[in-house]
Design an enzyme around this catalytic site. Structure first.
Site, PDB file in Angstrom:
ATOM      1  N   TRP A  54     -12.171  -7.628   6.652  1.00  0.00           N
ATOM      2  CA  TRP A  54     -11.115  -7.004   7.448  1.00  0.00           C
ATOM      3  C   TRP A  54     -11.761  -6.556   8.767  1.00  0.00           C
ATOM      4  O   TRP A  54     -12.705  -5.792   8.744  1.00  0.00           O
ATOM      5  CB  TRP A  54     -10.522  -5.790   6.714  1.00  0.00           C
ATOM      6  CG  TRP A  54      -9.456  -5.122   7.516  1.00  0.00           C
ATOM      7  CD1 TRP A  54      -9.589  -4.048   8.346  1.00  0.00           C
ATOM      8  CD2 TRP A  54      -8.081  -5.516   7.587  1.00  0.00           C
ATOM      9  NE1 TRP A  54      -8.398  -3.745   8.933  1.00  0.00           N
ATOM     10  CE2 TRP A  54      -7.450  -4.625   8.490  1.00  0.00           C
ATOM     11  CE3 TRP A  54      -7.329  -6.525   7.002  1.00  0.00           C
ATOM     12  CZ2 TRP A  54      -6.105  -4.721   8.804  1.00  0.00           C
ATOM     13  CZ3 TRP A  54      -5.987  -6.615   7.314  1.00  0.00           C
ATOM     14  CH2 TRP A  54      -5.383  -5.721   8.199  1.00  0.00           C
ATOM     15  N   MET A  74     -10.222  -3.600  -1.328  1.00  0.00           N
ATOM     16  CA  MET A  74     -10.370  -2.988  -0.001  1.00  0.00           C
ATOM     17  C   MET A  74     -11.468  -1.919  -0.041  1.00  0.00           C
ATOM     18  O   MET A  74     -11.202  -0.716   0.083  1.00  0.00           O
ATOM     19  CB  MET A  74      -9.028  -2.423   0.451  1.00  0.00           C
ATOM     20  CG  MET A  74      -7.970  -3.494   0.666  1.00  0.00           C
ATOM     21  SD  MET A  74      -6.397  -2.875   1.313  1.00  0.00           S
ATOM     22  CE  MET A  74      -5.697  -2.138  -0.167  1.00  0.00           C
ATOM     23  N   THR A  75     -12.697  -2.385  -0.190  1.00  0.00           N
ATOM     24  CA  THR A  75     -13.837  -1.472  -0.304  1.00  0.00           C
ATOM     25  C   THR A  75     -14.340  -1.083   1.083  1.00  0.00           C
ATOM     26  O   THR A  75     -15.461  -1.410   1.498  1.00  0.00           O
ATOM     27  CB  THR A  75     -14.947  -2.112  -1.152  1.00  0.00           C
ATOM     28  OG1 THR A  75     -15.061  -3.508  -0.820  1.00  0.00           O
ATOM     29  CG2 THR A  75     -14.656  -1.978  -2.624  1.00  0.00           C
ATOM     30  N   TYR A  76     -13.481  -0.375   1.807  1.00  0.00           N
ATOM     31  CA  TYR A  76     -13.794   0.156   3.134  1.00  0.00           C
ATOM     32  C   TYR A  76     -12.793   1.261   3.443  1.00  0.00           C
ATOM     33  O   TYR A  76     -11.910   1.552   2.638  1.00  0.00           O
ATOM     34  CB  TYR A  76     -13.739  -0.938   4.212  1.00  0.00           C
ATOM     35  CG  TYR A  76     -12.643  -1.964   4.032  1.00  0.00           C
ATOM     36  CD1 TYR A  76     -11.310  -1.669   4.303  1.00  0.00           C
ATOM     37  CD2 TYR A  76     -12.941  -3.240   3.574  1.00  0.00           C
ATOM     38  CE1 TYR A  76     -10.310  -2.603   4.129  1.00  0.00           C
ATOM     39  CE2 TYR A  76     -11.940  -4.199   3.386  1.00  0.00           C
ATOM     40  CZ  TYR A  76     -10.638  -3.878   3.676  1.00  0.00           C
ATOM     41  OH  TYR A  76      -9.638  -4.813   3.493  1.00  0.00           O
ATOM     42  N   GLU A  77     -12.969   1.893   4.595  1.00  0.00           N
ATOM     43  CA  GLU A  77     -12.116   2.987   5.061  1.00  0.00           C
ATOM     44  C   GLU A  77     -12.389   4.311   4.364  1.00  0.00           C
ATOM     45  O   GLU A  77     -11.503   5.173   4.323  1.00  0.00           O
ATOM     46  CB  GLU A  77     -10.619   2.631   4.957  1.00  0.00           C
ATOM     47  CG  GLU A  77     -10.142   1.660   6.025  1.00  0.00           C
ATOM     48  CD  GLU A  77     -10.081   2.259   7.419  1.00  0.00           C
ATOM     49  OE1 GLU A  77      -9.122   2.980   7.762  1.00  0.00           O
ATOM     50  OE2 GLU A  77     -11.043   2.018   8.188  1.00  0.00           O
ATOM     51  N   GLU A 116       0.831  -1.204   0.000  1.00  0.00           N
ATOM     52  CA  GLU A 116       0.000   0.000   0.000  1.00  0.00           C
ATOM     53  C   GLU A 116       0.866   1.255   0.000  1.00  0.00           C
ATOM     54  O   GLU A 116       2.061   1.205   0.292  1.00  0.00           O
ATOM     55  CB  GLU A 116      -0.946  -0.001   1.209  1.00  0.00           C
ATOM     56  CG  GLU A 116      -1.901  -1.192   1.233  1.00  0.00           C
ATOM     57  CD  GLU A 116      -2.893  -1.140   2.386  1.00  0.00           C
ATOM     58  OE1 GLU A 116      -3.214  -0.028   2.851  1.00  0.00           O
ATOM     59  OE2 GLU A 116      -3.355  -2.219   2.817  1.00  0.00           O
TER      60      GLU A 116
END
Length: 438
Positions: A406, A282-285, A219
Site C-alpha cells: 500500500w 493490512m499490517t501497517y498504520e 473497513e
C-alpha cells in the site's frame, strides 16, 4: 544484494570502490536526491555476491562484533559495514539488545506480490506499472459501493491495459463507500435483496472492465456485522468463481479473535480465511496520520499479527502488507494534529536535503529522523532498505504466500530492487490459470 550503513566520513565514491561498483549503479539502486551528500544511518543497497534479508539477533553477554560475525557466518568487516560500526562508532553491544544482521538467502523463493494503485486515468498510470512490472496482482483502488448496491466507476482502463501488457493480474477493489462507511456496509450485507443486487453489479462490472478477480476492502464495520459479512463474502465468492474470477479481501490487523472489538471484531479470520482464495493483511498504520508519531509498520507488531493469523488461516493464503510511505509529524504532537504523508523515497531524500542523521529503532526495525523548519521540530518515520529486508525475513519465517503493498504511486526503489533480488515473483500465465488456492 547487501546493505551498507553509512557512517560519518563515507562518500559514495568510497562505497562504490569497496563493493566494486559505480556511483551511477548506487544511485540507480537507491535513487538518491544528491550524490554529493550522505548522512549517517542511511541504508544503501549495494551489489553483492549473495542475497540477504535481515534477521534479528539478540546480543548475549560477552558478544563482540567478531563473535557475532563468526556465529552468523559472515566476515567481521562485512558485518561492520552492514551495521554501521567503524572503529569506535556504534560498537556498544548491550546484552539483551536486538540488532538486525544479514541472513543469506541461498535460493530465491517464489511468492506472489500485489500492490494497490490509486489510478489517475492518465498515462502516468502506465509509467508506474512499467517501472515496477514484476507483480502478480494489481489492485485498482477503489470501486466505492453506493446505497442502491451499485458501484462508482473510476478511470482504471489505462492501468488495466498496462497490467495485461506486463502479465499482471488486475483485481477490482471494492470498498464500502467514501470514508469506509459502516452504516453502508451494514445495509449492503444485511438486506438480502440488496446484497444479491450488489453482488451481481460487482461481478458484471469486473467482467466488463477486464478484471480477473475481486478484492473486497470493507473497513470500520460494526462488530455485530461479523456474521453478515461472512455470508456476503461466501455468496460473492460463489458468484465470482462461477465466472472464473478470484475472490480476495483486505483485513485489518489483530492478534486475537476479540469479536466485540471496534471495527476489527467484524473480521472473523478463521471463517473468512476459509472462504477466500487469498487475503491481504493490512499490517501497517500503527503510526497513522493522526498520530502519535511512531513506526508505520513496527516489526514486533507485524510479527504478532502474523502469529495469530497463521494459527487460524493457512499461511499459503496470506499476503503480508508493507507500506510504501512514511509520515512527517510536527513536534510536539498535539491532539488533532495531522501528519503529512510522503513516499519512502521522498523521506530518505528529505533527510539528505536537510543533512540530518537517520536513526534506527531496533524494536520496531524502522528508521526515523528529526529536522527543523520555520522554528518547528519535525519527526519522520518511514521504510527503507533495512526495514523491508527485516520484513522480507517474515515471509520465510511464516511461509507466507507473499506481499501486498500500500500504495502506488508512492516511490520506493530500494524495495523493488531488493524484492527482485530475493524472490521470484509468480505470474499467472494466462486468464485460464486460476489463482484459486494456488
Amino acid at each position: 544484494m547487501f546493505i551498507h550503513t553509512v557512517v560519518s566520513g563515507d562518500t559514495l565514491g568510497d562505497i562504490a570502490r569497496i563493493y566494486g561498483t559505480t556511483t551511477r549503479e548506487l544511485d540507480h539502486l537507491n535513487e538518491l536526491a544528491t550524490l554529493d551528500v550522505l548522512v549517517p544511518g542511511l541504508h544503501l543497497l549495494v551489489p553483492g555476491r549473495t542475497r540477504n534479508v535481515a534477521q534479528p539477533y539478540r546480543i548475549q553477554p560477552g558478544d563482540s562484533v567478531a563473535s557475532i560475525a563468526q556465529r552468523i557466518g559472515i566476515s567481521e568487516t562485512n558485518l561492520e559495514r552492514w551495521l554501521g560500526f567503524r572503529g569506535t562508532i556504534g560498537t556498544d553491544l548491550t546484552a539483551g539488545t536486538t540488532i538486525w544482521v544479514p541472513k543469506p538467502v541461498p535460493q530465491k523463493r517464489t511468492i506472489e506480490v500485489n500492490s494497490y494503485l490509486l489510478p489517475s486515468g492518465k498515462v502516468h498510470d502506465v509509467e508506474i506499472i512499467q517501472g515496477i512490472s514484476n507483480l502478480t496482482y494489481l489492485c485498482i483502488f477503489s470501486y466505492q459501493a453506493t446505497t442502491d448496491g451499485g458501484l462508482q466507476i473510476i478511470p482504471d482502463q489505462q492501468a488495466v491495459r498496462a497490467a495485461a501488457q506486463y502479465n499482471i493480474t488486475p483485481l477490482m477493489s471494492v470498498t464500502n463507500g467514501p470514508g469506509f462507511r459502516p452504516e453502508l456496509a451494514h445495509t449492503l450485507i444485511t438486506n438480502v435483496s440488496l446484497r444479491e443486487q450488489f453482488i451481481r453489479n460487482i461481478v458484471n462490472t469486473a467482467k466488463q472492465r477486464g478484471f480477473r478477480g475481486v478484492n473486497v476492502d470493507f473497513e470500520h464495520m460494526n462488530p455485530g456485522d461479523r456474521q453478515p459479512y461472512n455470508q456476503f463474502i461466501h455468496d460473492l465468492g460463489n458468484a465470482v468463481h462461477a465466472q472464473g474470477l478470484s475472490i480476495s479481501i483486505a483485513m485489518g490487523p489483530k492478534t486475537s479473535d476479540a469479536p466485540q472489538q471496534p471495527w476489527m471484531g467484524a473480521f472473523d479470520y478463521k471463517t473468512l480465511g476459509a472462504e477466500v482464495d487469498f487475503l491481504m493483511l493490512m499490517t501497517y498504520e500503527w503510526g497513522w496520520v493522526g498520530g502519535p508519531p511512531m513506526a508505520i509498520a513496527p516489526i514486533n507488531q507485524v510479527r504478532a499479527v502474523l502469529e495469530y493469523a497463521t494459527s487460524v488461516i493457512p499461511s499459503n493464503k496470506i499476503l503480508m502488507g508493507i507500506p510504501l510511505y512514511g509520515y512527517d509529524w510536527e513536534l510536539p504532537h498535539q491532539p488533532g494534529g495531522l501528519a503529512s504523508g510522503l513516499s519512502a523515497n521522498d523521506a530518505q531524500n528529505l533527510a539528505l536535503e536537510r543533512q540530518v542523521p537517520i536513526l534506527w529503532d531496533n524494536e520496531s526495525a524502522s528508521p526515523y529522523f528529526l529536522y527543523d523548519v520555520d522554528n518547528k521540530r519535525h519527526i519522520v518515520w518511514f521504510e527503507d532498505a533495512m526495514s523491508v529486508a527485516a520484513k522480507f525475513n517474515l515471509i520465510f519465517d511464516f511461509d507466507l504466500r507473499g506481499i501486498s503493498y500500500w500504495v502506488l504511486p508512492n516511490s520506493f526503489p530500494q524495495n523493488w530492487n531488493l524484492l527482485n533480488d530475493v524472490f521470484e515473483i509468480r505470474k499467472l500465465a494466462s486468464a485460464s490459470e486460476s489463482p484459486f488456492n494456488s
